[in-house]
Design an enzyme around this catalytic site. Structure first.
Site, PDB file in Angstrom:
ATOM      1  CG  HIS A 112     -16.335  21.205 -33.128  1.00  0.00           C
ATOM      2  ND1 HIS A 112     -17.262  20.862 -33.760  1.00  0.00           N
ATOM      3  CD2 HIS A 112     -15.137  21.173 -33.183  1.00  0.00           C
ATOM      4  CE1 HIS A 112     -16.488  20.027 -34.113  1.00  0.00           C
ATOM      5  NE2 HIS A 112     -15.295  20.106 -34.192  1.00  0.00           N
TER       6      HIS A 112
HETATM    7  C1  UD1 Z   1     -11.014  18.874 -31.210  1.00  0.00           C
HETATM    8  C2  UD1 Z   1     -10.307  18.799 -32.993  1.00  0.00           C
HETATM    9  C3  UD1 Z   1     -11.648  18.632 -33.925  1.00  0.00           C
HETATM   10  C4  UD1 Z   1     -12.391  17.227 -32.826  1.00  0.00           C
HETATM   11  C5  UD1 Z   1     -13.356  18.081 -31.904  1.00  0.00           C
HETATM   12  C6  UD1 Z   1     -14.382  16.851 -31.799  1.00  0.00           C
HETATM   13  C7  UD1 Z   1      -8.196  19.674 -32.560  1.00  0.00           C
HETATM   14  C8  UD1 Z   1      -7.483  20.365 -32.558  1.00  0.00           C
HETATM   15  N1  UD1 Z   1      -9.282  19.540 -33.192  1.00  0.00           N
HETATM   16  O1  UD1 Z   1     -12.191  19.901 -31.301  1.00  0.00           O
HETATM   17  O2  UD1 Z   1     -11.094  17.990 -34.749  1.00  0.00           O
HETATM   18  O3  UD1 Z   1     -13.493  17.316 -34.422  1.00  0.00           O
HETATM   19  O4  UD1 Z   1     -11.861  18.055 -31.031  1.00  0.00           O
HETATM   20  O5  UD1 Z   1     -15.216  17.556 -30.581  1.00  0.00           O
HETATM   21  O6  UD1 Z   1      -7.852  18.524 -31.969  1.00  0.00           O
HETATM   22  N2  UD1 Z   1     -13.332  21.588 -23.514  1.00  0.00           N
HETATM   23  C9  UD1 Z   1     -14.221  21.507 -22.597  1.00  0.00           C
HETATM   24  N3  UD1 Z   1     -13.832  20.269 -22.270  1.00  0.00           N
HETATM   25  C10 UD1 Z   1     -13.800  19.118 -22.544  1.00  0.00           C
HETATM   26  C11 UD1 Z   1     -12.968  19.936 -23.984  1.00  0.00           C
HETATM   27  C12 UD1 Z   1     -12.550  21.094 -24.109  1.00  0.00           C
HETATM   28  O7  UD1 Z   1     -14.322  22.887 -21.111  1.00  0.00           O
HETATM   29  O8  UD1 Z   1     -14.086  17.723 -22.425  1.00  0.00           O
HETATM   30  C13 UD1 Z   1     -13.082  23.443 -24.141  1.00  0.00           C
HETATM   31  C14 UD1 Z   1     -11.928  24.239 -23.644  1.00  0.00           C
HETATM   32  O9  UD1 Z   1     -11.813  24.946 -23.352  1.00  0.00           O
HETATM   33  C15 UD1 Z   1     -10.911  24.172 -25.015  1.00  0.00           C
HETATM   34  C16 UD1 Z   1     -12.204  24.290 -26.015  1.00  0.00           C
HETATM   35  O10 UD1 Z   1     -12.916  23.034 -25.334  1.00  0.00           O
HETATM   36  O11 UD1 Z   1      -9.880  25.087 -24.886  1.00  0.00           O
HETATM   37  C17 UD1 Z   1     -11.451  23.579 -27.165  1.00  0.00           C
HETATM   38  O12 UD1 Z   1     -11.349  22.002 -26.918  1.00  0.00           O
HETATM   39  P1  UD1 Z   1      -9.737  21.787 -27.965  1.00  0.00           P
HETATM   40  O13 UD1 Z   1      -9.884  19.600 -27.555  1.00  0.00           O
HETATM   41  O14 UD1 Z   1      -8.981  22.039 -28.020  1.00  0.00           O
HETATM   42  O15 UD1 Z   1     -10.678  21.333 -29.716  1.00  0.00           O
HETATM   43  P2  UD1 Z   1     -12.078  21.019 -29.806  1.00  0.00           P
HETATM   44  O16 UD1 Z   1     -13.302  22.370 -30.328  1.00  0.00           O
HETATM   45  O17 UD1 Z   1     -12.910  19.686 -29.048  1.00  0.00           O
END
Ligand code: UD1
Length: 360
Positions: A204
């Site tokens: 991810h």
């Molecule tokens: C985040 C953390 C990372 C951690 C990871 C665990 C940051 C910068 N990164 O990364 O350190 O290892 O969580 O999983 O905070 N999305 C959904 N549904 C959800 C959550 C996310 O669709 O419930 C999608 C969205 O498009 C979002 C993308 O995933 O923009 C990324 O989510 P985000 O929380 O920004 O970062 P992670 O890659 O999950």
């Protein structure tokens, strides 16, 4: 004494589960739980609260997804309101997410002590969002709970001496606490794989999944791995990775792998236990594979869990498909697992005692 604990992303729910349980058992303080809402899908959030029996949050900030500035700022603004209302003696934050940094900033600006669980972890590249969050949070914190001596030394090297303690890894506490519930047979049946004949892969990180070339190389590498080894690759897909696969038209290629939805903690650990080995860019899963006695290829240019690289239990592999295949050879080298890299499973107790000592 009142303490606010802030979570928002999957690994933080896992860590909170154990701390929350220990606080309730010992009646250590009045524990207020805040969920930022950074992870909000049922299989990214609710499943963890249900299976890890975490009480419902007292406050939900609903920050959702957005740019780094948007999520961090939304947590900052939301947490300021919560901290004004609750007037706690301290704020606990975990790990390295935008939730962590937003919360730490809000508390530090209000003069509320911040306790950082998983302090002192560093990894390249320096401009990785998580690295920026980690470094800044450590420098804003008054109580720094390290998983290892190495993490403690890192903080000393950066001039942080006060409030630094080695407590061990709270994720090891959780692993030991729930180990009796792990059931590889059921999860294998559910996903049509046979124990011992598959690899668990997850990814991810922005540099692995946001860039088309990197993502394509990793998926190609995993497809080749299947062809060369007869091992099936089971890939629980983070929503961010699924979106990239769709955007770059890589879904047909990746469908040669066993793609599944994100799993909760107990199902993921069960899947890992039944696997041959693990391939991941997740910070948490690198350690959890070790706790499960499985070797792990880490598809990152660097990792904060250097003890596991030094013992060769984990193998670092910058994200290229060819390299993944080359590293598999190394996994055949017999190794004795060196226990105790991250404490003895009593990190929650140590963190609680430390916080009480520091605040009274
Ligand atoms: C985040 C953390 C990372 C951690 C990871 C665990 C940051 C910068 N990164 O990364 O350190 O290892 O969580 O999983 O905070 N999305 C959904 N549904 C959800 C959550 C996310 O669709 O419930 C999608 C969205 O498009 C979002 C993308 O995933 O923009 C990324 O989510 P985000 O929380 O920004 O970062 P992670 O890659 O999950």
């Amino acid at each position: 004494m009142k303490v606010v604990s802030l979570v928002g992303a999957r690994p933080q729910f896992v860590k909170e589960a154990m701390l929350n349980l220990s606080v309730r058992k010992t009646n250590a303080w009045n524990h207020i739980l805040v969920h930022s809402g950074q992870h909000y899908d049922a299989n990214m959030s609710d499943v963890f609260f249900d299976e890890l029996k975490i009480p419902s949050p007292d406050h939900y900030l609903g920050v959702g997804s957005g740019s780094h500035a948007e999520t961090t700022a939304a947590v900052l603004v939301g947490m300021e309101k919560v901290l004004f209302a609750e007037k706690p003696d301290a704020l606990i934050v975990y790990g390295d997410t935008n939730t962590t940094l937003g919360g730490a900033l809000a508390a530090a600006k209000l003069g509320i002590p911040v306790a950082h669980v998983e302090a002192g972890i560093r990894m390249l590249p320096r401009n990785m969002p998580e690295e920026i969050n980690r470094v800044t949070t450590d420098h804003l914190s008054t109580v720094l709970c390290c998983c290892s001596e190495a993490a403690q030394q890192t903080l000393f090297n950066e001039g942080i001496h006060s409030g630094v303690h080695v407590c061990g890894d709270i994720m090891y506490d959780v692993y030991l606490h729930l180990e009796h519930l792990f059931d590889p047979k059921s999860i294998c049946e559910k996903n049509n794989v046979v124990p011992g004949t598959y690899v668990v892969a997850t990814m991810h990180r922005n540099y692995n999944v946001d860039d088309k070339q990197s993502l394509k190389e990793i998926i190609n590498g995993l497809v080749q791995l299947q062809e060369m080894t007869n091992l099936r690759v089971v890939l629980p897909l983070h929503p961010r990775t699924r979106k990239s696969l769709e955007k770059y038209s890589l879904l047909p290629l990746s469908e040669q792998l066993c793609l599944i939805n994100p799993l909760g903690y107990i199902e993921l650990m069960s899947l890992v236990l039944g696997s041959k080995f693990v391939i991941t860019d997740s910070g948490g899963l690198q350690k959890e594979a070790y706790y499960a006695g499985k070797r792990c290829i880490v598809i990152m240019p660097d990792t904060g869990w250097r003890e596991l690289i030094a013992t060769e239990w984990n193998i670092l592999c910058p994200s290229s498909g060819k390299m993944i295949i080359q590293q598999i050879e190394l996994l055949n080298k017999p190794l004795k697992k060196s226990f105790g890299c991250y404490g003895s499973g009593d990190a929650a107790e140590k963190i609680i005692n430390l916080l009480i000592r520091s605040l009274t």
